[in-house]
Design an enzyme around this catalytic site. Structure first.
Site, short mmCIF file in Angstrom:
data_model
loop_
_atom_site.label_atom_id
_atom_site.label_comp_id
_atom_site.label_asym_id
_atom_site.label_seq_id
_atom_site.Cartn_x
_atom_site.Cartn_y
_atom_site.Cartn_z
N HIS A 107 0.85 -1.20 -0.07
CA HIS A 107 0.07 0.05 -0.05
C HIS A 107 0.95 1.29 0.09
CE1 HIS A 107 -3.07 2.81 0.38
NE2 HIS A 107 -3.24 2.64 1.96
N HIS A 118 -0.29 2.01 -12.94
CA HIS A 118 -1.07 2.19 -11.33
C HIS A 118 -1.94 1.07 -11.52
CE1 HIS A 118 -3.17 3.76 -8.20
NE2 HIS A 118 -2.01 4.40 -7.96
N ASP A 125 4.12 7.79 -7.53
CA ASP A 125 5.21 7.30 -6.45
C ASP A 125 6.38 7.24 -7.22
OD1 ASP A 125 3.29 6.56 -4.61
OD2 ASP A 125 2.59 5.10 -6.11
#
Length: 433
Positions: free
Chosen positions: A269, A310, A368
């Site tokens: 996560h 993603h 990210d």
């Protein structure tokens, strides 16, 4: 929620029985089939591991369309918020449903600022941890411990106490995060300053030392503010669902947010931007890129390029475009374009944006990827990356918790199961087994 003028029919082939299930409209996005009466009327549950096809709640906070690359908060696109707003204004929006007027924003900002100071006794709580404790373990414990210090904001049935708890959590998370970092490196704690913005204050508490003056770079503060905005909420992900489930039992808000931090700590996560840096370490140098690109394209090879593509966004991550610009600005400000790891990251980015294999599969750099590079450039160790994620996401968690508590049909969460264990059997005494 509004019922649509349609139903779906569930029919059992063996018995021929059929049941009408109402369809509930959404304001945008897929409508949902209301199965709340399904068990009572049919004796059946639904089976959906991971809840990937189940709406566990109704919410007016965040909307995502992964296929179109859309993320919006209260109807405002994330790109527009990141470019025109600031983190505290987004916090107000998530909590209250509307953008604040000047007077409302000033009052909200003052509230957050005055609550940023921690109870002095918490410093002794920190000293109980080992110096090599992971910052996320400190965050889980210290956020949960806030309930031992602020007894005047624990009654979840009191709207004023809920608001007070929300403001305290948003205000104190940067202080706690900075303290966790300072403790891990043995430096003295730096107190918050009321003359700095939210992002500036966090950077100052993290990197300043008493022995010399520390000036917060406007470029770095701007980039940090954008990182906070872009991670503020992301619909019903694992940590948000954890907060809602914990809150459904009427647990106090500090305990609920601590549970969200615990869920976020999982590498599946919250550890994605840390995984980007670990991947760059594994690749090693620019000379090895072609070999690892080939490994990434080989379906039989377990290696995967972290920070590309993603799970939710099947198109370009809408947050990535905003953060790419900030990434370029930060690297330019710090003048560290020649850092081997960052140079490697930029080369990977170029390949992913041009290589036909990645473009066809829409494996673009995601948020990210860029946040990992920015945080590394700013001087944060990888162990702090998930802490910063938790800092940003706190407002999303508390907004979702607040929305759930106010829901008239609110009830304790109680998922069902498909039982596959042993059928009833008799107990056999140990001597006869």
């Amino acid at each position: 929620m509004e019922n649509a003028d349609e139903t779906v029919t569930l029919k059992f082939n063996k018995t021929g029985e059929s049941y009408e299930l109402p369809v509930i409209k959404s304001s945008i996005g897929p409508n949902v089939i209301d199965i709340r009466r399904l068990y009572a009327e049919t004796g059946y549950f639904t089976y959906d591991p991971g809840f990937t096809s189940t709406a566990s709640c109704s919410s007016a906070i965040t909307y995502i369309d992964g296929n179109k690359g859309i993320l919006s908060h209260r109807g405002y696109s994330i790109k527009e918020l990141a470019e025109k707003s600031n983190y505290l204004e987004v916090c107000y929006l998530l909590l209250n449903g509307e953008l604040p007027k000047n007077e409302e924003f000033n009052k909200f900002s003052i509230n957050i600022t005055k609550y940023s100071l921690l109870h002095e006794q918490l410093k002794y709580f920190f000293r109980g941890f080992r110096r090599d404790a992971h910052p996320m373990s400190i965050m889980v414990a210290s956020v949960g411990a806030l309930s031992a210090f602020y007894h005047d904001s624990l009654d979840v049935n009191d709207p004023k106490q809920r608001e007070l708890a929300a403001h305290r959590l948003i205000a104190k998370m940067p202080t706690l995060a900075a303290l966790a970092y300072k403790y891990s490196i043995g430096q003295p704690f730096i107190y918050p300053r009321n003359n700095l913005s939210y992002a500036e204050n966090f950077l100052h508490m993290t990197f300043a030392v008493p022995s010399e003056k520390y000036e917060v770079s406007p470029t770095l503060a701007k980039a940090m503010d954008k990182i906070l905005i872009l991670h503020a909420d992301h619909e019903q992900n694992a940590s948000t669902s954890t907060v809602r489930l914990a809150g459904s039992s009427m647990a106090n808000p500090f305990a609920c947010i601590a549970s969200g931090i615990a869920s976020l700590w999982g590498p599946a996560h919250g550890g994605a931007n840390e995984a980007v840096l670990n991947m760059l370490d594994e690749i090693g140098s620019v000379d090895n890129i072609s070999k690892f690109i080939a490994k990434a394209k080989d379906k039989s090879d377990p290696f995967r390029l972290m920070g590309f593509g993603h799970r939710v966004y099947k198109n370009y991550d809408p947050r990535a475009a905003v953060l790419k610009k900030s990434c370029d600005e930060v690297l330019g400000e710090l003048g560290i374009e020649n850092d081997p790891q960052l140079k490697l990251a930029m080369e990977l980015e170029k390949i992913a944006l041009e290589d036909e294999y990645f473009v066809e599969r829409k494996l673009f750099p995601n948020v990210d990827f860029y946040s990992g590079i920015i945080l590394k450039a700013m001087g944060f160790p990888t162990s702090m990356f998930t802490v910063l994620f938790a800092l940003s996401r706190t407002v999303g968690w508390i907004s979702q918790w607040k929305e759930m508590i106010q829901e008239p049909t609110h009830k304790i969460g109680r998922p069902r199961q498909l039982y596959t264990g042993a059928k009833p059997r008799k107990y056999v005494p140990i001597d006869e087994r």
